[in-house]
Design a protein around this motif. Sequence first.
Motif, PDB file in Angstrom:
ATOM      1  N   LEU A   1       0.866  -1.302  -0.036  1.00 12.46           N
ATOM      2  CA  LEU A   1      -0.002   0.023   0.096  1.00 12.46           C
ATOM      3  C   LEU A   1       0.922   1.163  -0.044  1.00 12.46           C
ATOM      4  O   LEU A   1       1.529   1.762   0.787  1.00 12.46           O
ATOM      5  CB  LEU A   1      -1.139   0.161   1.157  1.00 12.46           C
ATOM      6  CG  LEU A   1      -1.890  -1.205   1.229  1.00 12.46           C
ATOM      7  CD1 LEU A   1      -2.830  -1.127   2.741  1.00 12.46           C
ATOM      8  CD2 LEU A   1      -2.582  -1.649   0.144  1.00 12.46           C
ATOM      9  N   ASN A   2       0.844   1.552  -0.997  1.00  8.30           N
ATOM     10  CA  ASN A   2       1.960   2.843  -1.322  1.00  8.30           C
ATOM     11  C   ASN A   2       1.201   4.407  -1.075  1.00  8.30           C
ATOM     12  O   ASN A   2      -0.090   4.617  -1.052  1.00  8.30           O
ATOM     13  CB  ASN A   2       2.326   3.138  -2.906  1.00  8.30           C
ATOM     14  CG  ASN A   2       3.582   3.996  -3.011  1.00  8.30           C
ATOM     15  OD1 ASN A   2       4.272   4.348  -2.174  1.00  8.30           O
ATOM     16  ND2 ASN A   2       3.738   4.457  -4.244  1.00  8.30           N
TER      17      ASN A   2
ATOM     18  N   VAL B   1       0.809   6.225   1.649  1.00  8.11           N
ATOM     19  CA  VAL B   1      -0.035   6.297   2.865  1.00  8.11           C
ATOM     20  C   VAL B   1       0.101   7.395   3.503  1.00  8.11           C
ATOM     21  O   VAL B   1      -0.831   7.948   4.125  1.00  8.11           O
ATOM     22  CB  VAL B   1       0.514   5.040   3.887  1.00  8.11           C
ATOM     23  CG1 VAL B   1       0.096   3.660   3.446  1.00  8.11           C
ATOM     24  CG2 VAL B   1       1.810   5.115   4.134  1.00  8.11           C
TER      25      VAL B   1
ATOM     26  N   CYS C   1      -2.970   9.482   2.150  1.00  8.08           N
ATOM     27  CA  CYS C   1      -4.002   9.026   2.163  1.00  8.08           C
ATOM     28  C   CYS C   1      -5.057   9.648   3.266  1.00  8.08           C
ATOM     29  O   CYS C   1      -4.461   9.352   4.470  1.00  8.08           O
ATOM     30  CB  CYS C   1      -4.028   7.344   2.500  1.00  8.08           C
ATOM     31  SG  CYS C   1      -5.595   6.480   2.368  1.00  8.08           S
TER      32      CYS C   1
ATOM     33  N   ARG D   1      -8.760   6.530   5.948  1.00  7.98           N
ATOM     34  CA  ARG D   1      -7.784   5.457   6.564  1.00  7.98           C
ATOM     35  C   ARG D   1      -8.786   4.220   6.307  1.00  7.98           C
ATOM     36  O   ARG D   1      -8.030   2.969   6.514  1.00  7.98           O
ATOM     37  CB  ARG D   1      -7.750   5.658   7.932  1.00  7.98           C
ATOM     38  CG  ARG D   1      -6.715   6.819   8.180  1.00  7.98           C
ATOM     39  CD  ARG D   1      -5.408   6.629   7.532  1.00  7.98           C
ATOM     40  NE  ARG D   1      -4.656   5.472   8.363  1.00  7.98           N
ATOM     41  CZ  ARG D   1      -3.378   4.960   8.044  1.00  7.98           C
ATOM     42  NH1 ARG D   1      -2.868   5.674   7.095  1.00  7.98           N
ATOM     43  NH2 ARG D   1      -2.888   3.760   8.640  1.00  7.98           N
TER      44      ARG D   1
ATOM     45  N   ILE E   1      -7.595   1.973   3.630  1.00  2.81           N
ATOM     46  CA  ILE E   1      -6.406   0.933   3.865  1.00  2.81           C
ATOM     47  C   ILE E   1      -6.985  -0.282   4.650  1.00  2.81           C
ATOM     48  O   ILE E   1      -6.484  -1.259   4.416  1.00  2.81           O
ATOM     49  CB  ILE E   1      -5.248   1.865   4.932  1.00  2.81           C
ATOM     50  CG1 ILE E   1      -4.650   2.918   3.992  1.00  2.81           C
ATOM     51  CG2 ILE E   1      -4.290   0.846   5.325  1.00  2.81           C
ATOM     52  CD1 ILE E   1      -3.734   3.955   4.807  1.00  2.81           C
TER      53      ILE E   1
ATOM     54  N   LYS F   1      -6.569  -4.029   3.456  1.00  2.85           N
ATOM     55  CA  LYS F   1      -5.839  -4.984   4.086  1.00  2.85           C
ATOM     56  C   LYS F   1      -6.713  -6.403   4.552  1.00  2.85           C
ATOM     57  O   LYS F   1      -6.139  -7.471   4.624  1.00  2.85           O
ATOM     58  CB  LYS F   1      -5.458  -4.450   5.748  1.00  2.85           C
ATOM     59  CG  LYS F   1      -4.346  -3.571   5.590  1.00  2.85           C
ATOM     60  CD  LYS F   1      -3.848  -3.288   6.839  1.00  2.85           C
ATOM     61  CE  LYS F   1      -2.469  -2.525   7.014  1.00  2.85           C
ATOM     62  NZ  LYS F   1      -2.029  -2.095   8.479  1.00  2.85           N
TER      63      LYS F   1
ATOM     64  N   THR G   1      -0.065  -7.660   3.586  1.00  3.18           N
ATOM     65  CA  THR G   1      -0.148  -6.348   3.273  1.00  3.18           C
ATOM     66  C   THR G   1       1.057  -5.540   4.040  1.00  3.18           C
ATOM     67  O   THR G   1       1.032  -5.951   5.113  1.00  3.18           O
ATOM     68  CB  THR G   1      -1.463  -5.880   3.420  1.00  3.18           C
ATOM     69  OG1 THR G   1      -2.372  -6.573   2.572  1.00  3.18           O
ATOM     70  CG2 THR G   1      -1.624  -4.216   2.960  1.00  3.18           C
TER      71      THR G   1
ATOM     72  N   GLU H   1       2.439  -1.248   4.467  1.00  2.38           N
ATOM     73  CA  GLU H   1       2.208  -0.049   4.135  1.00  2.38           C
ATOM     74  C   GLU H   1       3.408   0.807   4.003  1.00  2.38           C
ATOM     75  O   GLU H   1       4.323   0.819   4.931  1.00  2.38           O
ATOM     76  CB  GLU H   1       1.462   0.815   5.505  1.00  2.38           C
ATOM     77  CG  GLU H   1       0.028   0.283   5.629  1.00  2.38           C
ATOM     78  CD  GLU H   1      -0.596   0.902   6.724  1.00  2.38           C
ATOM     79  OE1 GLU H   1      -0.397   2.173   6.899  1.00  2.38           O
ATOM     80  OE2 GLU H   1      -1.320   0.285   7.497  1.00  2.38           O
TER      81      GLU H   1
END
Length: 441
Positions: free
Chosen positions: A339-340, A342, A345, A348, A351, A355, A361, A363
């Motif tokens: 997960l790029n 973050v 983002c 939340r 995310i 996940k 996964t 971050e």
Amino acid sequence: MPLHEIPTPPKPGQGRLHDLVEGKKKAILVGTYLNAKDKTQCEEQLEELESLGNTYGLITALKLPCPIRQYESATFIGSGKAEEIKALIAEHQCDLVIFDDEISPQQQRNLEKLLERVVIDRTELILGVFAQRAQTREARIQIELATFRYQMPRLRRMWTHLSRQRSGGAGAGFTKGEGEKQIEIDRRIVRRQVDRLQEDLEEIKKQRKTQRRWRERSGIPTFAIIGYTNVGKSTLLRSLTDADVLVEDKLFATLDPTTRKFVLPNRQAILLVDTVGFIRKIPHLLVASFKSTLEEAVQADILLHLIDVSNPNAQKQAEATFEVLKELEATQRPMITVLNKVDKCENRMMISRLKLKYPKTVEISALNKTGFDDLMQMMIREISLLRKTVHLRVPQSHYALVSEVMREGKVISCEYEANDILLDVEIPCHLEKKVAHFEIL
């Protein structure tokens, strides 16, 4: 721009977009939806189409999500909607119309007559972007092959201006016009070009297989960085390896796979492969043409699936990536979901949902180099699952298998007992079935 001023039909392999765009050109983008609940998705896809146009160098004058009752075989959207669009073309002084859906050659021809502008679809725009950004000989061959395949059914439309050059007189009904002859000549040229390009790609494919065999023998695990276009794959490669790779905030900045060596904290050497980005509604002819490049990615030991969690459409982009992996029969490959972005983002919950959906996964922020320790620990863990330590008793009559095990595995101990060879060896998982019959439990 009146119809008679539309640029001359292109040579096979170029495309009408190539001839039209010199400097900035204004476009109307048209998307369609049948149900009101699909309007939001239509608008999202028009946003993506605008990004594609920006990447190519077009100016978007208007994005037009069109509700329609049914698709028309002649004009795709119906003559009423076409007249609406024609009025908007005049109002915004647009040079071309781009449909987010794939339209048939006949629909394209009919729409150009109605709108008096060049009309292209999403596929032709993607081909144009790819043609601009191809750097290596392989990428150029793949783009040219995809373009030829796209143009083949459109040759009649491209050469209709020649159909008027028929012979006159009594023999007119029996003599082929020049336009018909030109179409046949063009089809033969295209078929020959396609055959030649396929032969060239086969040669490149053989070279790739040779390189892949060398990597397998070296025992160095390979990680392929995959994901939607513009999610940060090249940034991750650059941040990890300090590689001099192109990083741009544009779609399809990378078309050619870039491979760099990297050493993990446990001193395990690995190879990282940056790959071409995926996209929603990717043309099948592009998947077919880029198969050798994409196979380079999916033949990797482990996939790093990068997702830009700062993008509101992150889930849909991830699903689009999996659709391409399905087409390549690569969904069973070991995968780490990364997960790029973050740090950017704002949601939340996005995310949390990702996940829950994707196991393994981690971050990170590839640009700020945060979360890399967790990423590398997970990479080390995944590598450990690629190999297995086994105890074997192999008859000397099967020494070819022993040679293969020694070549691809890591021998811990080796003894000879009568006519058997006793081995403690760490082997790659793909050899498990081969040695199962000789395993000492």
